[in-house]
Design a protein around this motif. Structure first.
Motif, PDB file in Angstrom:
ATOM      1  N   ILE A 195       0.826  -1.207   0.000  1.00 54.93           N
ATOM      2  CA  ILE A 195       0.000   0.000   0.000  1.00 54.93           C
ATOM      3  C   ILE A 195       0.859   1.255   0.000  1.00 54.93           C
ATOM      4  N   ALA A 215       0.363   5.055   0.946  1.00 56.28           N
ATOM      5  CA  ALA A 215      -0.512   6.039   1.581  1.00 56.28           C
ATOM      6  C   ALA A 215      -0.120   7.412   1.058  1.00 56.28           C
ATOM      7  N   VAL A 275      -1.310   5.914   9.613  1.00 58.03           N
ATOM      8  CA  VAL A 275      -1.058   5.129   8.392  1.00 58.03           C
ATOM      9  C   VAL A 275       0.337   4.522   8.397  1.00 58.03           C
ATOM     10  N   ALA A 287       1.272   1.368   6.364  1.00 58.34           N
ATOM     11  CA  ALA A 287       1.434   1.370   4.903  1.00 58.34           C
ATOM     12  C   ALA A 287       2.890   1.102   4.549  1.00 58.34           C
ATOM     13  N   LYS A 345      -6.107  -3.629   5.753  1.00 58.56           N
ATOM     14  CA  LYS A 345      -5.070  -4.648   5.561  1.00 58.56           C
ATOM     15  C   LYS A 345      -5.679  -5.972   5.111  1.00 58.56           C
TER      16      LYS A 345
END
Length: 264
Positions: free
Chosen positions: A8, A10, A28, A31, A99
């Protein structure tokens, strides 16, 4: 996350967000990449981000929200994108849901998040925001920001969309002057959007639409149940609509004057 397709990025855009960006970044930290695009903050936001070990920060001039977010998207390393405003926080339950969604090879290209609005440190339960939702998690290769809007940007998604159950926390109201400035800025950008689309200023809309905005959010959308918070938010939201038409009128006058001066 070992699989590259499950990682991921962010993304956050900032301008003078010190005091809010810290909590956003912390929320975050799960991430795989945290990328912030800063539009030349003057309050220490950029310096804070430069020193943060988990953050990659780049500066880019701000033209409008769509172009700024499109630029941020172009800088992202991974395909799964978690896009937040600097005054938003991912609570623990939502973090786990994000997640799990990404790791389970999601069938959807994008996900809507409902938001819990905070007036300073108190929840705003009504005032038109109770059904607000935005795209915040999506696959980069299946989505893009529409070039038809420059404020309240729209994500165009190639594929199906889902909705996550947990809510994002949005600290929308810092103080009166900050929120007023935000609404005026949004109104001015919306006026530019209207002007580019060749929408004309209309006196009927100038008077009716701000009044309708207030009535709709304060009465029909139950802002009255939020007490003083509700009347403040509903008034300032209506002020943003009023500024939209004021600015559209100014843009038309400026354009007419330029045309007149250029006439032979």
């Amino acid at each position: 996350m070992n699989n590259h397709n499950q990682k991921i990025s962010a993304l956050i855009i900032t301008y003078n967000e010190i005091g809010y960006i810290e909590a956003c970044i912390d929320s975050v930290s799960f991430a795989d990449e945290i990328l912030v695009v800063d539009s030349y903050s003057t309050d220490g936001t950029y310096e804070y981000l430069l020193q943060h070990p988990k953050v990659k920060v780049v500066q880019h001039p701000f033209s409008n929200f769509t172009l700024q977010k499109t630029f941020a998207l172009s800088q992202a390393k991974y395909n799964w994108i978690l896009f937040l405003d600097a005054d938003e926080i991912v609570p623990e339950g939502l973090k786990n849901e994000i997640k799990d969604t990404v790791q389970l090879d999601s069938p959807h290209a994008a996900y809507w998040f409902y938001r819990k609005f905070m007036f300073e440190k108190k929840a705003l339960r009504f005032s038109g925001w109770q059904t607000d939702k935005n795209y915040r998690l999506f696959q980069k290769d299946k989505a893009r920001f529409s070039d038809k809007k420059i404020v309240h940007e729209t994500l165009e998604v190639d594929g199906t969309s889902g909705i996550l159950n947990e809510k994002l926390i949005h600290y929308c109201y810092k103080n009166y002057e900050d929120y007023k400035g935000k609404m005026i800025k949004y109104g001015q950008l919306k006026a530019k959007e209207d002007f580019y689309r060749e929408k004309s200023f209309n006196y009927l809309y100038y008077f009716l639409k701000p009044a309708w905005k207030f009535f709709n959010h304060y009465i029909l959308r139950l802002g009255i149940l939020d007490g003083k918070k509700g009347i403040t938010i509903c008034y300032l939201n209506a002020l943003g609509v009023l500024e939209r038409f004021r600015e559209l009128k100014r843009l038309e006058r400026k354009n007419a004057l330029a045309y007149y001066l250029l006439m032979p």
